[in-house]
Design an enzyme around this catalytic site. Structure first.
Site, PDB file in Angstrom:
ATOM      1  N   ASP A   1      -3.327  -2.753   0.174  1.00 33.21           N
ATOM      2  CA  ASP A   1      -3.894  -1.438  -0.096  1.00 33.21           C
ATOM      3  C   ASP A   1      -4.395  -1.383  -1.532  1.00 33.21           C
ATOM      4  OD1 ASP A   1      -1.029  -1.582  -0.678  1.00 33.21           O
ATOM      5  OD2 ASP A   1      -1.222   0.493  -1.358  1.00 33.21           O
TER       6      ASP A   1
ATOM      7  N   GLU B   1       1.667  -0.081  -1.102  1.00 28.61           N
ATOM      8  CA  GLU B   1       2.295  -0.284  -2.409  1.00 28.61           C
ATOM      9  C   GLU B   1       1.871   0.787  -3.410  1.00 28.61           C
ATOM     10  OE1 GLU B   1       2.933  -1.778  -6.482  1.00 28.61           O
ATOM     11  OE2 GLU B   1       1.020  -1.263  -5.521  1.00 28.61           O
TER      12      GLU B   1
END
Length: 467
Positions: free
Chosen positions: A89, A153
């Site tokens: 991400d 994250e």
């Protein structure tokens, strides 16, 4: 070192393939998006995860998908030896890009530009190629290495929390989501939120609204304010003075409303000194404009006194502290939404290992309450430390030194990686000393030669730890 020549040759021979795979992943906008069925963090992170799974399976690895939160790529089926945790991400694209569009990777002067190239898709693919090298070279290992690829994250790491509901930690773990040499200390963290409600004032001049900030862990590059009852010449005169003091530019638009935009410079929330905070500059301007008295203006002025422009160490909040190992506390006022009867704000705080998180929270509650807002957080994340003189850290440093000729060591960062709560977890690479990749900012990049070197280092680390 054993197999060094073979590892170096393999990575060099497959360098272009590695670059192509990084580009494929970085073309996907994988910032967190609204939930969809089967896509816990939205369509973008899901697409990135599926692309990475396809790569892993295409290179002959066994890949396990944990409910589309995380994928795990195993080098072999032996006992746990080492986990490598990376993420797919990214933060929002932001503004100010000049080299390329955020999700159109571009190669120039030995660098790959694009969102995610350094944080963390480039390092993730470098780790994948380390595994691929060992697999295709048939280098014998006695333990398994697992590459764990998460998708949340940047927004709370719910992906990894989900993964550890099913799996135990490996004896050793590292994340290529920071810098070299070895990051054995990660500061404590608080993504603070505060709120206030009050009676709407009809007196002029007044603030109608403020919208500022993109994410709590990003120093805000822009802050917009709508006002009523002031003359533009008077506002500009004060704005020019603030610009001269802060370096923040102010833009003005009179149609259909009187809107003022403060333009600063973003930075990662853990290094606020590298940015120029648009929120605090806007609050400085507010403190100098002649608004009518109101609870809204009173609170905004109080907040500015606690978090003034250019101060990033928490001094005015009474929480300044530092130590030799992990440096000083940092604080960035990063989010602010103001209406005529509500204030909602956020800040990013990172504290050194010497700090008492309990004392910090207590002080914040008292100070913010006195300013007229309520801190909604109850606790903060504790600092994390792995001994710098242990076998694990020393082995990582040995491999780093062998492949780079640079001096190893143990360092502290303000950022939190996937390994923050893992007992024997450190961050290791993939950014080299002296390289500013513009992580979380415009024109994010990764140096190709450093990615290639990282793939070699990771492969050698596996040999040294898992043979």
């Amino acid at each position: 070192m054993k197999y060094k020549n073979e590892i170096e040759k393999y990575i060099e021979d497959h360098k272009q393939e590695m670059i192509d795979d990084i580009i494929k992943l970085c073309e996907i906008n994988s910032q967190k998006m609204p939930y969809k069925e089967g896509m816990p963090f939205g369509e973008g992170p899901y697409k990135a995860l599926m692309a990475a799974i396809s790569m892993g399976e295409g290179y002959g690895f066994s890949v396990k998908n944990y409910d589309n939160y995380v994928a795990a790529i195993d080098l072999n089926d032996k006992e746990k030896g080492l986990d490598i945790l990376a993420h797919l991400d990214v933060v929002p694209e932001g503004e100010g890009w000049t080299k390329t569009e955020p999700f159109k990777p571009h190669i120039e002067d030995g660098k790959i530009y694009g969102r995610g190239t350094s944080d963390d898709k480039g390092p993730a693919v470098a780790a994948l190629y380390a595994l691929r090298a060992l697999k295709e070279l048939n280098i014998p290992l006695s333990k398994n290495v697992r590459l764990i690829l998460g998708t949340d994250e940047e927004c709370g790491s719910e992906c990894i929390k989900h993964y550890y509901k099913f799996e135990k930690e490996a004896p050793l773990s590292f994340s290529p989501d920071a810098e070299y040499p070895v990051v054995n200390i990660e500061k404590g963290k608080l993504h603070g939120n505060f709120v206030a409600n009050f009676e709407k004032s009809t007196e002029l001049p007044r603030i109608v609204s403020i919208e500022a900030g993109t994410k709590v862990n990003v120093v805000p590059p822009k802050a917009k304010m709508v006002i009523e009852g002031l003359k533009i010449d008077d506002v500009k005169a004060e704005a020019d003075k603030v610009s001269a003091e802060t370096g923040i530019k102010f833009l003005f638009d009179l149609e259909p409303v009187f809107e003022i935009t403060a333009m600063g410079k973003n930075a990662h929330g853990s290094t606020p000194q590298n940015g120029n905070n648009a929120i605090t500059a806007l609050l400085l301007l507010i403190s100098r404009l002649k608004f009518a008295k109101s609870k809204q203006i009173e609170i905004l002025n109080n907040l500015y006194k606690l978090m003034p422009h250019g101060e990033t160490d928490g001094k005015s909040l009474g929480i300044k502290c530092s130590d030799e190992k992990s440096g000083e506390l940092t604080l960035a006022f990063s989010l602010l939404k103001v209406t005529q009867d509500n204030i909602d704000g956020g800040f990013d705080l990172r504290c050194p290992i010497c700090a008492s998180t309990k004392d910090i929270m207590s002080t914040l509650r008292v100070k913010l309450s006195a300013a007229g807002v309520e801190l909604t957080n109850q606790t903060m994340t504790e600092p994390h430390e792995v001994p710098g003189d242990g076998h694990f850290v020393q082995t990582l440093n040995k491999c780093y030194e062998e492949y780079t000729g640079l001096k190893g060591g143990a360092i502290a960062i303000g950022g939190l990686t996937y390994v923050h709560d893992i007992k024997n977890g450190v961050a290791f690479g993939a950014i080299f000393p002296g390289t500013d990749t513009h992580m979380h900012g415009a024109d994010e990049f990764m140096v190709i030669s450093e990615l290639v070197a990282s793939a070699k280092i990771f492969a050698q680390v596996i040999v040294e730890l898992c043979s």
